[in-house]
Design an enzyme around this catalytic site. Structure first.
Site, PDB file in Angstrom:
ATOM      1  N   SER A  46       0.841  -1.195   0.000  1.00  0.00           N
ATOM      2  CA  SER A  46       0.000   0.000   0.000  1.00  0.00           C
ATOM      3  C   SER A  46       0.873   1.240   0.000  1.00  0.00           C
ATOM      4  CB  SER A  46      -0.905   0.015   1.225  1.00  0.00           C
ATOM      5  OG  SER A  46      -1.486   1.297   1.378  1.00  0.00           O
ATOM      6  N   HIS A  89      -1.124  -1.297  -4.352  1.00  0.00           N
ATOM      7  CA  HIS A  89      -2.419  -0.972  -3.761  1.00  0.00           C
ATOM      8  C   HIS A  89      -2.491   0.520  -3.457  1.00  0.00           C
ATOM      9  CE1 HIS A  89      -6.069  -2.201  -1.514  1.00  0.00           C
ATOM     10  NE2 HIS A  89      -5.741  -1.251  -0.650  1.00  0.00           N
ATOM     11  N   ASP A  99      -4.768   3.423  -1.760  1.00  0.00           N
ATOM     12  CA  ASP A  99      -5.870   3.683  -0.825  1.00  0.00           C
ATOM     13  C   ASP A  99      -6.401   5.094  -1.032  1.00  0.00           C
ATOM     14  OD1 ASP A  99      -6.126   1.282   0.825  1.00  0.00           O
ATOM     15  OD2 ASP A  99      -4.086   1.715   1.470  1.00  0.00           O
ATOM     16  N   MET A 147      -9.020   7.897  -0.031  1.00  0.00           N
ATOM     17  CA  MET A 147      -9.856   8.272   1.117  1.00  0.00           C
ATOM     18  C   MET A 147     -10.349   9.698   0.955  1.00  0.00           C
ATOM     19  SD  MET A 147      -7.549   6.707   4.204  1.00  0.00           S
ATOM     20  CE  MET A 147      -6.667   5.165   4.019  1.00  0.00           C
ATOM     21  N   HIS A 173      -8.395   1.080  -4.134  1.00  0.00           N
ATOM     22  CA  HIS A 173      -9.370   0.821  -3.072  1.00  0.00           C
ATOM     23  C   HIS A 173     -10.066   2.131  -2.734  1.00  0.00           C
ATOM     24  CE1 HIS A 173      -9.950  -0.649   1.385  1.00  0.00           C
ATOM     25  NE2 HIS A 173     -11.091  -0.398   0.774  1.00  0.00           N
ATOM     26  N   MET A 210     -12.198   4.194  -0.645  1.00  0.00           N
ATOM     27  CA  MET A 210     -12.839   4.422   0.651  1.00  0.00           C
ATOM     28  C   MET A 210     -13.496   5.790   0.599  1.00  0.00           C
ATOM     29  SD  MET A 210      -9.933   2.757   3.115  1.00  0.00           S
ATOM     30  CE  MET A 210      -8.617   2.782   1.904  1.00  0.00           C
ATOM     31  N   MET A 259     -11.517  -6.032   5.308  1.00  0.00           N
ATOM     32  CA  MET A 259     -10.757  -5.101   6.134  1.00  0.00           C
ATOM     33  C   MET A 259     -10.452  -5.750   7.486  1.00  0.00           C
ATOM     34  SD  MET A 259     -10.347  -2.489   4.216  1.00  0.00           S
ATOM     35  CE  MET A 259      -9.537  -1.459   5.466  1.00  0.00           C
ATOM     36  N   ASP A 309      -6.814  -6.461   3.918  1.00  0.00           N
ATOM     37  CA  ASP A 309      -6.250  -5.116   4.023  1.00  0.00           C
ATOM     38  C   ASP A 309      -6.233  -4.679   5.476  1.00  0.00           C
ATOM     39  OD1 ASP A 309      -5.423  -2.516   3.725  1.00  0.00           O
ATOM     40  OD2 ASP A 309      -6.979  -1.933   2.303  1.00  0.00           O
TER      41      ASP A 309
END
Length: 229
Positions: A12, A37, A39, A41, A70, A72, A141, A176
């Site tokens: 990540s 990966h 992330d 957000m 991913h 979020m 998660m 994750d």
């Protein structure tokens, strides 16, 4: 992307040097990462803000393999095309992020990406029971989403349930949160094949000294694969 259930390590970049993302992505791949990966957000669905489609587009040329994005964020649907155009191979949305997860997964596939669905620690495996035929990856998660470096929450029972539900469908189970050589075997044994690791990969290394990245990746992989030895 060809499907297989071999263990894949997905560093990540949340734990990487934010001022040097392109070189960091290239470095972890050169040191043995299978996927990268990302992330995303939004400060709304989770209590942190990271990056968006422009960052994904900027790092895409530096990633030879799979860019695993991913999301979020909530809502998800208005941003799917932008992340697809930015080069995401996998786009994962949270089942908790909106009322129409079927529509979201359909839109992700229509945009040309593999469709992932993520489950927060408090959400049961059964929440994706009616989504599996639209899904290429289920992300479990093992921390509450929002920040890296949190303590691992054991989701062994959930992963085992998902593995049974998936059967012989070509669906990855991704973990994750809190992945390291101690926790990876638990999740591999339960049926996971994609392990996201942030600080456990990037600790001790840098773009100018990437060898520790490789040592960290090999340690996590060896621990996970040892389950099947």
């Amino acid at each position: 992307m060809t499907f297989d259930r071999k263990i894949k390590i997905a560093p990540s970049i949340l734990a990487a040097d934010f001022a040097n993302f392109g070189a960091e992505c290239a470095a972890v791949e050169a040191q043995g990462a299978d996927w990268v990966h990302v992330d995303v957000m939004d400060g709304h669905f989770v209590p942190n803000i990271t990056f968006g489609p422009a960052t994904c587009a900027a790092i895409r040329p530096h990633i030879k393999g799979v860019m695993d994005v991913h999301l979020m964020i909530a809502p998800v649907d208005p941003y799917i095309d932008a992340f697809a155009k930015a080069g995401a191979d996998v786009l994962t949305a949270h089942v908790e992020a909106g009322p129409h997860i079927h529509r979201t997964l359909q839109a992700i596939r229509a945009a040309g990406c593999k469709a992932g669905v993520a489950l927060n620690p408090g959400t049961p495996a059964e929440a994706v029971a009616h989504l599996l035929d639209l899904t290429d990856l289920v992300c479990v998660m093992t921390v509450n989403p929002g920040f890296g470096g949190q303590k691992f929450i054991d989701m062994t029972a959930k992963v085992k349930t998902l593995r049974q539900m998936i059967g012989d469908r070509p669906i990855h189970i991704e973990i994750d949160g809190g992945m390291d050589p101690n926790t990876a075997p638990l999740m591999a044994r339960a049926g996971a094949d994609v392990l996201v690791a942030g600080s456990a990969v990037f600790k001790g290394g840098s773009v100018s000294d990437p060898a520790p990245y490789g040592a960290n990746i090999r340690a996590i992989r060896a621990a996970a694969e040892g389950v099947y030895a």
